[in-house]
Design an enzyme around this catalytic site. Structure first.
Site, PDB file in Angstrom:
ATOM      1  N   LYS A  12      -7.547  14.599   8.977  1.00 12.71           N
ATOM      2  CA  LYS A  12      -6.894  14.279  10.263  1.00 12.71           C
ATOM      3  C   LYS A  12      -6.004  15.448  10.690  1.00 12.71           C
ATOM      4  O   LYS A  12      -5.746  16.360   9.892  1.00 12.71           O
ATOM      5  CB  LYS A  12      -6.074  13.006  10.104  1.00 12.71           C
ATOM      6  CG  LYS A  12      -4.946  13.122   9.075  1.00 12.71           C
ATOM      7  CD  LYS A  12      -4.278  11.792   8.798  1.00 12.71           C
ATOM      8  CE  LYS A  12      -3.225  11.951   7.702  1.00 12.71           C
ATOM      9  NZ  LYS A  12      -2.615  10.661   7.342  1.00 12.71           N
ATOM     10  N   TYR A  70      20.209  35.166  17.226  1.00 13.49           N
ATOM     11  CA  TYR A  70      20.955  34.242  18.087  1.00 13.49           C
ATOM     12  C   TYR A  70      22.164  33.676  17.358  1.00 13.49           C
ATOM     13  O   TYR A  70      22.081  33.288  16.188  1.00 13.49           O
ATOM     14  CB  TYR A  70      20.054  33.092  18.533  1.00 13.49           C
ATOM     15  CG  TYR A  70      19.029  33.500  19.568  1.00 13.49           C
ATOM     16  CD1 TYR A  70      19.428  33.937  20.828  1.00 13.49           C
ATOM     17  CD2 TYR A  70      17.675  33.455  19.287  1.00 13.49           C
ATOM     18  CE1 TYR A  70      18.493  34.319  21.783  1.00 13.49           C
ATOM     19  CE2 TYR A  70      16.727  33.827  20.232  1.00 13.49           C
ATOM     20  CZ  TYR A  70      17.155  34.264  21.478  1.00 13.49           C
ATOM     21  OH  TYR A  70      16.224  34.632  22.408  1.00 13.49           O
TER      22      TYR A  70
HETATM   23  C1  LIG Z   1      -2.786  10.690   5.891  1.00 10.87           C
HETATM   24  C2  LIG Z   1      -3.278   9.567   5.113  1.00 10.87           C
HETATM   25  C3  LIG Z   1      -3.757   9.762   3.802  1.00 10.87           C
HETATM   26  C4  LIG Z   1      -3.639  11.081   3.079  1.00 10.87           C
HETATM   27  O1  LIG Z   1      -2.317  11.209   2.621  1.00 10.87           O
HETATM   28  P1  LIG Z   1      -1.852  12.479   1.759  1.00 10.87           P
HETATM   29  O2  LIG Z   1      -0.444  12.171   1.387  1.00 10.87           O
HETATM   30  O3  LIG Z   1      -1.934  13.654   2.677  1.00 10.87           O
HETATM   31  O4  LIG Z   1      -2.772  12.573   0.632  1.00 10.87           O
HETATM   32  C5  LIG Z   1      -4.311   8.683   3.151  1.00 10.87           C
HETATM   33  N1  LIG Z   1      -4.369   7.466   3.738  1.00 10.87           N
HETATM   34  C6  LIG Z   1      -3.888   7.235   4.970  1.00 10.87           C
HETATM   35  C7  LIG Z   1      -3.974   5.870   5.547  1.00 10.87           C
HETATM   36  C8  LIG Z   1      -3.320   8.261   5.702  1.00 10.87           C
HETATM   37  O5  LIG Z   1      -2.838   8.030   6.922  1.00 10.87           O
END
Ligand SMILES: *Cc1c(COP(=O)(O)O)cnc(C)c1O
Length: 371
Positions: A35, A256
């Protein structure tokens, strides 16, 4: 010469990390979570690199799945949050996706839909995260309902997400797992519970499937690393170069608001990378960077297009010298994105997903020329 900032993506390291996830949970099948554009690494490129090994991928929404299909990815793709509106079911079917069902309206929408073939469904249970999912009691009813709707739903699995799998303190994790194991036994359900930390540290949570995400990109998600997590290899190297050098007197400020003041006569390297590229503006003075593969630190606030580093102790550093913001330097030195995150009051996830489109991605894989 072009602006030197680049995100180098090592697809061999990605494959190595996936293999590690698989070896850690040898009786589970690992759904590669890609994702958010594969946590900033490029979803299509990462999926292509993994597709001979990963039986399935997971993304957050239909649009992300569509991009993978357009990129030629044919493996099953799970929508981690299922559909966001009823009309998406048609595209779910057309794209051959797996859906989670976490709430009543999604269940009703599916039951009211007439798919040509039943859709694989992952029933999401809230075991204590209190974000998405049915209560265990509701889940039993939902399961029964879907199990009866054989023309709508198939391949039912029980799914849940842990709130504290990364933490040293195991109490809450065990409570979640106990509740899930009870439910899975009652339903005789195949399960999918483990994220990266649970994959690395909790063999008892490895079900029929698991869902590693951030570990695939080489970040160690555990509060206390273990033997396996220490073998993860960084996939992204955020690399730039020094574009200007300043010699400043003791007491002079840099950047800054003059946050950093030279404690001694200093050499300052100006680096082409800023928050306009996604580098975190919360980085404090002392945040590590590698210049010519040697550790030094950020000196002064991060600007939009540039940041400044103290190169007083790296006399050979000059215009054009390599700067690694995280990842692996040309001399092999490593700077983990996790360590950088700790100096920015954040976690690797936000740094990696935060690398903006302005930063070109350059892919590397053995035998394949960078493009
Ligand atoms: C993002 C996500 C994962 C993966 O999690 P990580 O901590 O990056 O391994 C697994 N399950 C769900 C439902 C997620 O949203």
């Amino acid at each position: 010469m072009a602006r030197p900032l680049i995100a180098d993506i090592d697809l061999d390291a990605l494959r190595q990390n996936y293999r590690l996830a698989r070896d850690q949970a040898p009786h589970s099948r690992a759904i590669a979570v890609i994702k958010a554009d594969a946590y900033g690494h490029g979803a299509v490129a990462c999926a292509r690199a993994l597709q001979d090994m990963a039986p399935a991928f997971a993304v957050a929404c239909l649009e992300e799945a569509q991009i993978l299909r357009e990129g030629g990815i044919t493996a099953p793709i799970m929508l981690l949050e299922g559909i966001f509106e009823v009309t998406e079911l048609e595209r779910v079917e057309a794209l051959g996706l797996w859906i989670t069902v976490h709430t009543d309206w999604q269940l009703e929408a599916l039951l009211a839909y007439r798919p040509v073939r039943p859709i694989p469904v992952w029933v999401k249970v809230d075991s204590g995260m209190h974000r998405l999912g049915f209560s265990p009691e509701q889940a039993e009813a939902v399961w029964a309902c879907l199990a009866a709707a054989t023309d709508r739903a198939c391949d039912l699995h029980l799914m849940s997400h842990f709130a504290t799998a990364d933490a040293l303190e195991p109490g809450y994790f065990r409570r979640q797992l106990e509740l899930l194991d009870d439910l899975a036994v009652r339903l005789e359900a195949p399960t999918c519970f483990a994220n990266s930390p649970a994959t690395l540290a909790w063999p008892e949570a490895h079900g029929a499937w698991n869902r590693p995400g951030v570990m695939l990109y080489g970040s160690d998600p555990l509060e206390a690393s273990n033997e396996a997590s220490r073998r993860l290899a960084p996939v992204m190297t955020l690399r730039s170069a020094i574009i200007a050098v300043r010699e400043i007197a003791r007491g002079e400020p840099v950047g800054y608001a003059g946050r950093w003041k030279a404690p001694r006569p200093s050499r300052i390297g100006v680096v082409a990378c800023g928050y306009g590229d996604g580098y975190d503006r919360h980085a404090v003075d002392g945040t590590p960077v590698l210049v010519n593969g040697q550790r030094t630190t950020i000196a002064g606030k991060v600007s939009m297009d540039m940041l400044t580093v103290d190169i007083t102790d790296i006399p050979e550093a000059d215009i054009g010298s390599e700067v690694v913001l995280w990842g692996r330097a040309a001399n092999g030195a490593l700077l983990s994105v996790d360590e950088v995150g700790r100096h920015c009051d954040t976690i690797s996830y936000t740094l990696l997903t935060g690398v903006l489109p302005r930063v070109p991605r350059r892919y590397h894989q053995a035998g394949i020329t960078p493009q």
